[in-house]
Enzyme design. Structure first.
Site, PDB file in Angstrom:
ATOM      1  N   PRO A   1      25.263  91.129  32.712  1.00 30.05           N
ATOM      2  CG  PRO A   1      22.934  91.238  32.755  1.00 30.05           C
ATOM      3  CD  PRO A   1      24.068  90.393  32.276  1.00 30.05           C
TER       4      PRO A   1
ATOM      5  CB  VAL B   1      23.457  94.586  39.767  1.00 31.63           C
ATOM      6  CG1 VAL B   1      22.953  95.488  40.889  1.00 31.63           C
ATOM      7  CG2 VAL B   1      22.642  94.802  38.502  1.00 31.63           C
TER       8      VAL B   1
ATOM      9  CG  ASP C   1      24.376  87.226  35.138  1.00 28.51           C
ATOM     10  OD1 ASP C   1      23.582  88.055  34.666  1.00 28.51           O
ATOM     11  OD2 ASP C   1      24.897  86.322  34.458  1.00 28.51           O
ATOM     12  CG  HIS C   2      19.952  92.702  37.129  1.00 27.39           C
ATOM     13  ND1 HIS C   2      18.830  92.106  37.657  1.00 27.39           N
ATOM     14  CD2 HIS C   2      19.861  94.019  37.480  1.00 27.39           C
ATOM     15  CE1 HIS C   2      18.112  92.999  38.304  1.00 27.39           C
ATOM     16  NE2 HIS C   2      18.709  94.171  38.212  1.00 27.39           N
ATOM     17  NE  ARG C   3      23.295  86.802  31.755  1.00 21.93           N
ATOM     18  CZ  ARG C   3      24.204  86.042  31.134  1.00 21.93           C
ATOM     19  NH1 ARG C   3      24.070  85.785  29.836  1.00 21.93           N
ATOM     20  NH2 ARG C   3      25.222  85.537  31.806  1.00 21.93           N
TER      21      ARG C   3
END
Length: 451
Positions: free
Chosen positions: A242, A244, A423-425
């Site tokens: 994901p 951002v 990576d938003h994780r």
């Protein structure tokens, strides 16, 4: 007696599954020595010349130029004369299914049992009787026909792999190009001049003729090599991590002044000191406060892997496509060592000599879109990494400057835009914002690095 020795296509880079045959350096019937270059192949990451692990005579080429061959499949068969020589222990047969267990070397692969598959003959080419491991080299029983005079041996044109690739792309026969480079080598300019000469010599056909139908409005380009790898990697990244992206506009006037000062120092005079050097240094410093951006996501183990080293990737546009070689342990380097590493990386990529190993194990990447006059972008993460920084063009821009007394004036300043995708994780909004803010602060005021 002759013995067939089959060289299987090795894995020339970690996890690569196939390679395209760019150019054979030998033909059937040629004599080869151990470690003699026999073929140039293009993997998903680089063009590589493979040496022969055997000495003897070329018996079979198992793929044509332009074909893609899976790793572990027969590449070339070499016939060795073993009469009167002691028995040599053969390397163990290797099954393609066990390819990941092999050491990734270019020599040492023995023939694979049951893999003696012959290359399909081209139409109109008569079959040749080739000796096998069980067939002695002896005269035929019938009276032989008069032998034709052997074809004169031709010396291989000296040229680097990128030059040969350029010639192939332009449709130029490199063997007839007049070399002007050192040691009678063919250069890129030589190939371009030859291509221009061919265009001038050929009269362009008129529209509507059978040679150029007006309906031919499309060109289809095979997807392979670096382009194929890049496409697969970008799709996997875009639909797995994901993304951002955050943006920041920074006054880098102080960094530009520092660049001029550093470039004038004696120890840097022979180096190309660019703004990218200071952006890279600032990013390495900013990562100390946000180590989460120098990490990877291990899906099978359900773990976040924090890297205690920084292998700094630098995206480079080449004639073969986009590649991302990285500077190993960039965080341990002095400014001069980092400048030398950047110069070497750029030169190697430009010459097409980037190795697969130099593109492995990257931890974070910089893409310098500013060299194209672009202000910013939304970069896609390099697979396996948590962040990528895009650096825009550095321009003279009217800027509001506040002095120590609080007085504001408008002055021309050096300004750039930064775009950080993460990576938003692995990196949440606060951490990503902190990394970008620290980076911008170091570029705005390099003196903060002293704190």
């Amino acid at each position: 007696m002759s013995k067939e020795q089959v060289f299987l296509l090795p894995d020339v880079g970690e996890g690569l599954t196939e390679a395209e045959i760019l150019q054979w350096a030998v033909q059937v019937g040629d004599s080869v020595e151990i470690n003699q270059v026999i073929v140039e192949v293009e993997t998903a990451k680089a063009a590589v010349e493979l040496p022969s692990p055997y000495a003897g005579v070329v018996g079979t080429l198992h793929a044509k130029e332009g074909e893609t061959l899976p790793v572990g499949k027969p590449l070339i068969t070499v016939l060795s004369d073993v009469s009167g020589t002691p028995d040599v222990t053969e390397p163990p047969a290797t099954d393609a299914a066990s390819a990941p267990d092999r050491e990734a070397l270019l020599v040492g692969y023995g023939p694979q049992e049951g893999s003696g598959r012959r290359r399909r003959r081209r139409p109109g080419v008569p079959p040749t009787n080739q000796p096998t491991a069980s067939t002695p080299l002896q005269a035929p029983a019938v009276a032989p026909a008069p032998e034709a005079a052997p074809a004169p041996a031709t010396e291989r044109t000296a040229a680097k792999p990128p030059v040969r690739k350029l010639a192939k792309d332009l449709g130029v026969d490199i063997t007839v190009v007049t070399p002007t480079g050192p040691g009678a080598t063919v250069t890129r300019d030589d190939v371009r001049r030859a291509a221009e000469a061919e265009l001038v010599a050929a009269e362009p056909p008129k529209l509507g003729t059978p040679e150029t139908p007006v309906t031919a409005a499309e060109t289809r380009i095979p997807i392979r090599g670096v382009r194929k790898h890049t496409a697969a990697a970008m799709v996997a990244s875009a639909f797995t991590a994901p993304h951002v992206t955050e943006f920041m506009t920074v006054d880098v006037t102080a960094t530009m002044r520092l660049r001029d000062t550093v470039a004038a120092r004696r120890e840097f005079r022979e180096l190309r000191v660019t703004p990218l050097l200071f952006v890279a240094r600032a990013l390495l410093l900013a990562l100390r406060n946000t180590p989460e951006a120098n990490a990877s996501w291990d899906e099978p183990a359900q773990e976040i892997v924090l890297k205690h080293y920084v292998n700094l990737g630098i995206a480079a546009a080449t004639g073969r496509g986009l590649i991302v070689p990285n500077i190993k342990h960039a965080d341990r380097m002095s400014l001069r060592e980092l400048a030398e590493a950047l110069a070497a990386l750029t030169s190697t990529a430009r010459d097409g000599r980037t190795t697969p190993q130099s593109m492995m194990d990257g931890t974070i990447t910089i893409t310098n879109v500013g060299v194209f006059g672009v202000d910013t972008g939304t970069p896609i993460l390099n697979p396996g990494e948590a962040a990528i920084l895009a650096v825009g063009a550095i321009r003279r821009t009217p800027w509001v400057v506040t002095d120590a007394s609080g007085t504001e004036t408008i002055q021309p300043r050096w300004v750039t835009q930064l775009a950080l995708s993460f990576d938003h994780r692995l990196v949440d909004g606060q951490q990503g914002s902190q990394l970008l803010a620290d980076l911008g602060a170091f570029l705005h005021d390099p003196g903060l690095a002293m704190l």
